[in-house]
Design a protein around this motif. Structure first.
Motif, short mmCIF file in Angstrom:
data_model
loop_
_atom_site.label_atom_id
_atom_site.label_comp_id
_atom_site.label_asym_id
_atom_site.label_seq_id
_atom_site.Cartn_x
_atom_site.Cartn_y
_atom_site.Cartn_z
N PHE A 1 -59.17 50.34 6.69
CA PHE A 1 -59.00 51.14 5.48
C PHE A 1 -58.43 50.25 4.39
O PHE A 1 -57.97 49.13 4.66
N THR A 2 -58.45 50.75 3.17
CA THR A 2 -57.87 50.02 2.04
C THR A 2 -56.40 50.38 1.93
O THR A 2 -56.06 51.55 1.74
N PRO A 3 -55.48 49.41 2.07
CA PRO A 3 -54.06 49.73 1.98
C PRO A 3 -53.71 50.22 0.57
O PRO A 3 -54.23 49.70 -0.42
N SER A 4 -52.83 51.22 0.49
CA SER A 4 -52.53 51.80 -0.82
C SER A 4 -51.05 52.12 -1.01
O SER A 4 -50.71 52.85 -1.94
N LYS A 5 -50.18 51.59 -0.14
CA LYS A 5 -48.76 51.80 -0.38
C LYS A 5 -48.38 51.08 -1.66
O LYS A 5 -49.14 50.28 -2.20
N ALA A 6 -47.19 51.37 -2.17
CA ALA A 6 -46.81 50.92 -3.51
C ALA A 6 -46.97 49.41 -3.70
O ALA A 6 -47.48 48.95 -4.73
N SER A 7 -46.55 48.64 -2.71
CA SER A 7 -46.63 47.18 -2.86
C SER A 7 -48.06 46.73 -3.02
O SER A 7 -48.36 45.82 -3.81
N TRP A 8 -48.97 47.35 -2.27
CA TRP A 8 -50.38 46.98 -2.37
C TRP A 8 -50.99 47.43 -3.71
O TRP A 8 -51.77 46.70 -4.33
N ARG A 9 -50.62 48.63 -4.15
CA ARG A 9 -51.15 49.11 -5.43
C ARG A 9 -50.75 48.16 -6.56
O ARG A 9 -51.58 47.80 -7.41
N HIS A 10 -49.50 47.75 -6.56
CA HIS A 10 -49.03 46.86 -7.63
C HIS A 10 -49.62 45.46 -7.49
O HIS A 10 -49.88 44.78 -8.49
N PHE A 11 -49.84 45.03 -6.26
CA PHE A 11 -50.49 43.73 -6.06
C PHE A 11 -51.92 43.76 -6.59
O PHE A 11 -52.35 42.86 -7.31
N PHE A 12 -52.68 44.81 -6.22
CA PHE A 12 -54.06 44.92 -6.71
C PHE A 12 -54.08 44.93 -8.24
O PHE A 12 -54.93 44.29 -8.88
N ASN A 13 -53.15 45.66 -8.84
CA ASN A 13 -53.09 45.72 -10.30
C ASN A 13 -52.83 44.35 -10.89
O ASN A 13 -53.50 43.92 -11.84
N ALA A 14 -51.86 43.63 -10.31
CA ALA A 14 -51.53 42.29 -10.81
C ALA A 14 -52.70 41.34 -10.61
O ALA A 14 -53.00 40.52 -11.48
N TYR A 15 -53.35 41.45 -9.45
CA TYR A 15 -54.47 40.56 -9.14
C TYR A 15 -55.62 40.77 -10.14
O TYR A 15 -56.17 39.81 -10.69
N ILE A 16 -55.99 42.02 -10.35
CA ILE A 16 -57.10 42.32 -11.26
C ILE A 16 -56.79 41.84 -12.67
O ILE A 16 -57.62 41.21 -13.34
N THR A 17 -55.58 42.14 -13.12
CA THR A 17 -55.20 41.75 -14.49
C THR A 17 -55.16 40.24 -14.64
O THR A 17 -55.69 39.68 -15.62
N ALA A 18 -54.56 39.56 -13.67
CA ALA A 18 -54.39 38.10 -13.78
C ALA A 18 -55.73 37.37 -13.72
O ALA A 18 -55.99 36.46 -14.52
N THR A 19 -56.59 37.74 -12.78
CA THR A 19 -57.88 37.04 -12.68
C THR A 19 -58.74 37.29 -13.91
O THR A 19 -59.47 36.41 -14.34
N CYS A 20 -58.64 38.50 -14.45
CA CYS A 20 -59.42 38.78 -15.67
C CYS A 20 -58.87 38.03 -16.87
O CYS A 20 -59.57 37.83 -17.86
N ASN A 21 -57.61 37.60 -16.77
CA ASN A 21 -57.02 36.77 -17.83
C ASN A 21 -57.23 35.28 -17.57
O ASN A 21 -56.67 34.44 -18.28
N GLY A 22 -58.00 34.96 -16.54
CA GLY A 22 -58.32 33.57 -16.28
C GLY A 22 -57.35 32.84 -15.39
O GLY A 22 -57.48 31.62 -15.20
#
Length: 282
Positions: free
Chosen positions: A213-234
């Motif tokens: 399954f896709t992990p969705s506890k708080a730490s994972w949610r914030h990691f995914f958010n940071a990952y998406i934002t950072a990679t899209c910023n290069g």
């Protein structure tokens, strides 16, 4: 906050866009600057298509193959069909052309996230975006942007002999691929996920202690958010702090492809050498 990042989301085998959207609900709420676009797979899975297993819950799906019980929200779908030996992927060219048409009409997309079969499909789409012309259903024109990231949860490399996907790989280094692996996943084992990790020149691996399954506890949610934002910023995906930096997350170890022998298993940190706790009931 206005959304400025668009993410194409590809569900797993026997799931559908509605099921996957709900499973990523907490992630979507946290990633407020990203829009997740859930594409419905074109193939409906019939009971006869999977005689070896009718337990759809194993695939993190609450759909049903009992046609009289189906609604649009509980109809199982797929990106391709296959037998238990996984040597022939039927109708996958249909899905490739379907996704291309959708991306031309509804893009552009900054990244792709996929679960299980959808993660494998995401890798094929990334390869086609990086190396267009590999498939007749994916013409080189009009040119579509190469994704800034791919997130493959419980993913695997295609194992089919027909079609032969060898020319699609490796996925070039300019496409960062994040692989999320469940330590207790019995549907897609770490060894099977390793096939996709090794097929990407720019891989990063993060682990969770759960299953398929896709992990969705708080730490994972914030990691995914940071990952998406950072990679899209290069930013380099390996410079993004690991999941554990965002709070308690269970097992979490970033591993790059260059740190792991090809075909090998990354050496876990000291705490992973202890017995892992049983995954929470879902």
């Amino acid at each position: 906050m206005a959304t400025n990042i668009r993410v194409l989301a590809l569900c797993g085998f026997t799931q559908n866009a509605n099921i996957y959207s709900k499973q990523l609900g907490a992630v979507r709420k946290t990633a407020k600057n990203a829009e997740f676009v859930f594409l419905e797979p074109p193939i409906i899975v019939l009971k006869a298509d999977m005689p070896w297993n009718q337990n759809l819950d194993q695939f993190a799906s609450n759909a049903t193959t009992e046609e009289e019980q189906q609604t649009p929200e509980t109809t199982p779908r797929a990106w391709w069909l296959t037998d238990s030996d996984r040597k022939v992927y039927r109708r996958i060219d249909e899905s490739i052309a379907y996704i291309h048409d959708f991306m031309v009409k509804n893009g552009p997309f900054d990244g792709i996230i996929g679960f299980s079969q959808g993660a494998c499909m995401a890798s094929l789409v990334a390869a086609l975006l990086a190396k267009p012309g590999l498939n007749a259903g994916w013409p080189a024109e009009p040119a579509l942007p190469v994704p800034k990231f791919v997130i493959a949860v419980g993913g695997f490399a295609p194992s089919s002999e027909i079609p032969d996907f060898a020319p699609y790989f490796p996925i070039p280094a300019r496409v960062p691929v994040l692989h999320v692996i469940g330590r207790t996943d019995v549907v897609v084992s770490e060894e099977r996920s390793r096939s996709l990790i090794d097929a990407c020149e720019n891989s990063r691996v993060e682990y969770h202690t759960g299953g398929h399954f896709t992990p969705s506890k708080a730490s994972w949610r914030h990691f995914f958010n940071a990952y998406i934002t950072a990679t899209c910023n290069g930013e380099n995906q390996n410079d993004i702090p690991p999941v554990a930096s965002f709070g308690p997350s269970g097992t979490s170890t970033p591993v790059t492809a260059s740190q792991t022998p090809r075909g090998g298993t990354p050496i876990p940190p000291e705490d992973l050498r202890q017995a892992l706790p049983a995954p929470p009931r879902r």
